[in-house]
Design a protein around this motif. Structure first.
Motif, PDB file in Angstrom:
ATOM      1  N   LEU A  82      80.091  12.248  93.035  1.00 19.47           N
ATOM      2  CA  LEU A  82      79.087  11.964  92.000  1.00 19.47           C
ATOM      3  C   LEU A  82      79.316  12.805  90.747  1.00 19.47           C
ATOM      4  O   LEU A  82      79.932  13.874  90.811  1.00 19.47           O
ATOM      5  N   ALA A  83      78.764  12.345  89.643  1.00 22.58           N
ATOM      6  CA  ALA A  83      78.761  13.162  88.426  1.00 22.58           C
ATOM      7  C   ALA A  83      77.838  14.367  88.595  1.00 22.58           C
ATOM      8  O   ALA A  83      78.078  15.432  88.016  1.00 22.58           O
ATOM      9  N   ALA A  84      76.776  14.216  89.366  1.00 22.25           N
ATOM     10  CA  ALA A  84      75.861  15.333  89.632  1.00 22.25           C
ATOM     11  C   ALA A  84      76.540  16.337  90.567  1.00 22.25           C
ATOM     12  O   ALA A  84      77.285  15.957  91.474  1.00 22.25           O
ATOM     13  N   ARG A  85      76.245  17.624  90.363  1.00 22.64           N
ATOM     14  CA  ARG A  85      76.883  18.670  91.181  1.00 22.64           C
ATOM     15  C   ARG A  85      76.347  18.702  92.600  1.00 22.64           C
ATOM     16  O   ARG A  85      77.051  19.066  93.538  1.00 22.64           O
ATOM     17  N   HIS A  86      75.064  18.363  92.756  1.00 25.25           N
ATOM     18  CA  HIS A  86      74.418  18.427  94.070  1.00 25.25           C
ATOM     19  C   HIS A  86      73.542  17.205  94.293  1.00 25.25           C
ATOM     20  O   HIS A  86      73.128  16.547  93.335  1.00 25.25           O
ATOM     21  N   VAL A  87      73.235  16.981  95.572  1.00 28.64           N
ATOM     22  CA  VAL A  87      72.201  16.014  95.938  1.00 28.64           C
ATOM     23  C   VAL A  87      71.140  16.766  96.740  1.00 28.64           C
ATOM     24  O   VAL A  87      71.473  17.535  97.649  1.00 28.64           O
ATOM     25  N   ILE A  88      69.888  16.550  96.362  1.00 31.16           N
ATOM     26  CA  ILE A  88      68.783  17.061  97.177  1.00 31.16           C
ATOM     27  C   ILE A  88      68.205  15.859  97.907  1.00 31.16           C
ATOM     28  O   ILE A  88      67.684  14.938  97.275  1.00 31.16           O
ATOM     29  N   HIS A  89      68.351  15.861  99.218  1.00 26.07           N
ATOM     30  CA  HIS A  89      67.897  14.735 100.034  1.00 26.07           C
ATOM     31  C   HIS A  89      66.473  15.024 100.497  1.00 26.07           C
ATOM     32  O   HIS A  89      66.219  16.067 101.107  1.00 26.07           O
ATOM     33  N   THR A  90      65.575  14.114 100.215  1.00 24.61           N
ATOM     34  CA  THR A  90      64.214  14.280 100.723  1.00 24.61           C
ATOM     35  C   THR A  90      63.796  12.999 101.428  1.00 24.61           C
ATOM     36  O   THR A  90      64.354  11.928 101.179  1.00 24.61           O
ATOM     37  N   VAL A  91      62.845  13.136 102.336  1.00 21.65           N
ATOM     38  CA  VAL A  91      62.395  11.987 103.125  1.00 21.65           C
ATOM     39  C   VAL A  91      60.933  11.737 102.796  1.00 21.65           C
ATOM     40  O   VAL A  91      60.059  12.555 103.134  1.00 21.65           O
ATOM     41  N   GLY A  92      60.683  10.643 102.099  1.00 19.13           N
ATOM     42  CA  GLY A  92      59.320  10.303 101.718  1.00 19.13           C
ATOM     43  C   GLY A  92      58.551   9.690 102.878  1.00 19.13           C
ATOM     44  O   GLY A  92      59.118   9.366 103.927  1.00 19.13           O
ATOM     45  N   PRO A  93      57.236   9.550 102.689  1.00 22.92           N
ATOM     46  CA  PRO A  93      56.416   8.903 103.711  1.00 22.92           C
ATOM     47  C   PRO A  93      56.588   7.382 103.672  1.00 22.92           C
ATOM     48  O   PRO A  93      56.790   6.801 102.610  1.00 22.92           O
ATOM     49  N   VAL A  94      56.470   6.764 104.833  1.00 22.10           N
ATOM     50  CA  VAL A  94      56.341   5.298 104.905  1.00 22.10           C
ATOM     51  C   VAL A  94      54.875   4.980 104.618  1.00 22.10           C
ATOM     52  O   VAL A  94      53.974   5.604 105.205  1.00 22.10           O
ATOM     53  N   TRP A  95      54.616   4.070 103.676  1.00 26.36           N
ATOM     54  CA  TRP A  95      53.237   3.695 103.333  1.00 26.36           C
ATOM     55  C   TRP A  95      52.618   2.918 104.492  1.00 26.36           C
ATOM     56  O   TRP A  95      53.150   1.906 104.934  1.00 26.36           O
ATOM     57  N   ARG A  96      51.483   3.452 105.010  1.00 25.33           N
ATOM     58  CA  ARG A  96      50.793   2.759 106.109  1.00 25.33           C
ATOM     59  C   ARG A  96      49.322   2.531 105.748  1.00 25.33           C
ATOM     60  O   ARG A  96      48.425   2.675 106.573  1.00 25.33           O
ATOM     61  N   GLY A  97      49.078   2.261 104.449  1.00 25.25           N
ATOM     62  CA  GLY A  97      47.725   1.949 103.999  1.00 25.25           C
ATOM     63  C   GLY A  97      47.070   3.064 103.213  1.00 25.25           C
ATOM     64  O   GLY A  97      46.039   2.856 102.579  1.00 25.25           O
ATOM     65  N   GLY A  98      47.607   4.263 103.269  1.00 22.59           N
ATOM     66  CA  GLY A  98      47.123   5.350 102.429  1.00 22.59           C
ATOM     67  C   GLY A  98      46.247   6.362 103.136  1.00 22.59           C
ATOM     68  O   GLY A  98      45.944   7.419 102.573  1.00 22.59           O
ATOM     69  N   ALA A  99      45.838   6.078 104.373  1.00 27.78           N
ATOM     70  CA  ALA A  99      44.939   6.996 105.083  1.00 27.78           C
ATOM     71  C   ALA A  99      45.682   7.841 106.120  1.00 27.78           C
ATOM     72  O   ALA A  99      45.068   8.422 107.015  1.00 27.78           O
ATOM     73  N   HIS A 100      47.001   7.897 105.997  1.00 32.58           N
ATOM     74  CA  HIS A 100      47.808   8.646 106.974  1.00 32.58           C
ATOM     75  C   HIS A 100      48.546   9.812 106.314  1.00 32.58           C
ATOM     76  O   HIS A 100      49.648  10.167 106.735  1.00 32.58           O
ATOM     77  N   GLY A 101      47.920  10.382 105.306  1.00 23.74           N
ATOM     78  CA  GLY A 101      48.512  11.553 104.640  1.00 23.74           C
ATOM     79  C   GLY A 101      49.703  11.235 103.763  1.00 23.74           C
ATOM     80  O   GLY A 101      50.470  12.138 103.392  1.00 23.74           O
ATOM     81  N   GLU A 102      49.850   9.979 103.372  1.00 23.00           N
ATOM     82  CA  GLU A 102      51.039   9.591 102.606  1.00 23.00           C
ATOM     83  C   GLU A 102      51.130  10.346 101.275  1.00 23.00           C
ATOM     84  O   GLU A 102      52.210  10.793 100.884  1.00 23.00           O
ATOM     85  N   ALA A 103      50.001  10.478 100.568  1.00 21.05           N
ATOM     86  CA  ALA A 103      50.028  11.151  99.254  1.00 21.05           C
ATOM     87  C   ALA A 103      50.406  12.626  99.417  1.00 21.05           C
ATOM     88  O   ALA A 103      51.180  13.167  98.616  1.00 21.05           O
ATOM     89  N   THR A 104      49.872  13.267 100.445  1.00 17.59           N
ATOM     90  CA  THR A 104      50.183  14.681 100.695  1.00 17.59           C
ATOM     91  C   THR A 104      51.661  14.856 101.014  1.00 17.59           C
ATOM     92  O   THR A 104      52.320  15.782 100.525  1.00 17.59           O
ATOM     93  N   THR A 105      52.191  13.947 101.828  1.00 14.26           N
ATOM     94  CA  THR A 105      53.612  14.042 102.190  1.00 14.26           C
ATOM     95  C   THR A 105      54.501  13.793 100.976  1.00 14.26           C
ATOM     96  O   THR A 105      55.513  14.477 100.784  1.00 14.26           O
ATOM     97  N   LEU A 106      54.117  12.827 100.134  1.00 11.06           N
ATOM     98  CA  LEU A 106      54.936  12.562  98.941  1.00 11.06           C
ATOM     99  C   LEU A 106      54.933  13.770  98.005  1.00 11.06           C
ATOM    100  O   LEU A 106      55.984  14.169  97.493  1.00 11.06           O
ATOM    101  N   ALA A 107      53.769  14.373  97.808  1.00 12.65           N
ATOM    102  CA  ALA A 107      53.701  15.582  96.961  1.00 12.65           C
ATOM    103  C   ALA A 107      54.570  16.687  97.556  1.00 12.65           C
ATOM    104  O   ALA A 107      55.271  17.410  96.828  1.00 12.65           O
ATOM    105  N   ALA A 108      54.563  16.798  98.887  1.00 13.37           N
ATOM    106  CA  ALA A 108      55.381  17.823  99.559  1.00 13.37           C
ATOM    107  C   ALA A 108      56.865  17.585  99.312  1.00 13.37           C
ATOM    108  O   ALA A 108      57.642  18.541  99.171  1.00 13.37           O
ATOM    109  N   CYS A 109      57.290  16.316  99.233  1.00  7.23           N
ATOM    110  CA  CYS A 109      58.700  16.002  98.927  1.00  7.23           C
ATOM    111  C   CYS A 109      59.090  16.578  97.572  1.00  7.23           C
ATOM    112  O   CYS A 109      60.133  17.230  97.433  1.00  7.23           O
ATOM    113  N   TYR A 110      58.261  16.291  96.556  1.00  6.86           N
ATOM    114  CA  TYR A 110      58.581  16.790  95.214  1.00  6.86           C
ATOM    115  C   TYR A 110      58.639  18.321  95.224  1.00  6.86           C
ATOM    116  O   TYR A 110      59.566  18.928  94.678  1.00  6.86           O
ATOM    117  N   ARG A 111      57.649  18.951  95.882  1.00 11.15           N
ATOM    118  CA  ARG A 111      57.625  20.422  95.902  1.00 11.15           C
ATOM    119  C   ARG A 111      58.840  20.985  96.620  1.00 11.15           C
ATOM    120  O   ARG A 111      59.429  21.981  96.181  1.00 11.15           O
TER     121      ARG A 111
END
Ligand code: AR6
Length: 178
Positions: A77-106
């Motif tokens: 790749l042109a980029a020097r590194h890849v940061i691999h993160t695993v997002g949540p699978v959307w299951r309607g929104g009441a399974h902590g999906e937003a919290t997990t997605l925020a945790a990915c970015y952090r």
């Protein structure tokens, strides 16, 4: 935070439309699955562009749970590194999906900080195959980026939109934070 500080953060947050595999940043983020062994979507594109060494390296990492992140070289790749993160699978929104997605970015920002990586590009984690609604995900992406930018004056963040609709939604979301 003063007005001046706020506009400095916005100056270091950009939206770019296109294929993330072409960007020559310190790191691009991959929206991976917990095996880290490749898949479809942006994950497939990153593995194709990086070449087979990326999969061989990722096979040594032992996977990654949702909400966490792992670092690899960029290989072809042109980029020097890849940061691999695993997002949540959307299951309607009441399974902590937003919290997990925020945790990915952090988790990605934490790795970038620890490794001294200053230019980072993110795809819309979880917004394709994993089904997270784009508008809610964009709010999380912008909010977490703004707080990382506030914590590090040398950081620059690009939110990569794959199509024009995503680009417009990111711009609208950033405008709400302005
Ligand atoms: N550049 C930038 N963005 C892209 C690209 C690209 N080349 N290709 C797709 N996108 P997805 P997820 C956008 O499905 O939802 C894989 O199989 C796409 O339009 O790639 O987190 C993994 O192995 C969407 O907005 O990731 C996992 O199993 C965003 O990237 C699963 O998919 C994310 O879509 C992860 O699903």
């Amino acid at each position: 935070m003063s007005q001046g500080d706020h506009s400095d953060l916005l100056a270091r947050l950009s939206v770019w439309q296109g294929d993330i595999t072409t960007l020559a940043t310190d790191a691009i983020v991959n929206a991976a699955n917990s095996s880290l062994l490749g898949g479809g979507g942006v994950d497939g594109a990153i593995h194709r562009a990086a070449g087979p060494q990326l999969r061989a390296f990722c096979a040594t990492l032992g996977g990654c749970p949702a909400g966490e992140a792992r670092l690899s070289p960029g290989f072809g790749l042109a980029a020097r590194h890849v940061i691999h993160t695993v997002g949540p699978v959307w299951r309607g929104g009441a399974h902590g999906e937003a919290t997990t997605l925020a945790a990915c970015y952090r988790a990605c920002f934490d790795i970038a900080h620890a490794q001294g990586l200053t230019t980072l590009a993110f795809p819309a984690i979880s917004c394709g195959i994993f089904g997270f609604p784009f508008d809610a995900a964009a709010t999380i992406a912008v909010r977490e980026s703004m707080s990382a930018l506030a914590a590090r004056a040398d950081l620059k963040v690009t939110l990569v939109a794959y199509d024009a609709a995503a680009s417009q939604l990111y711009e609208q979301t950033i405008a709400r934070f302005a």
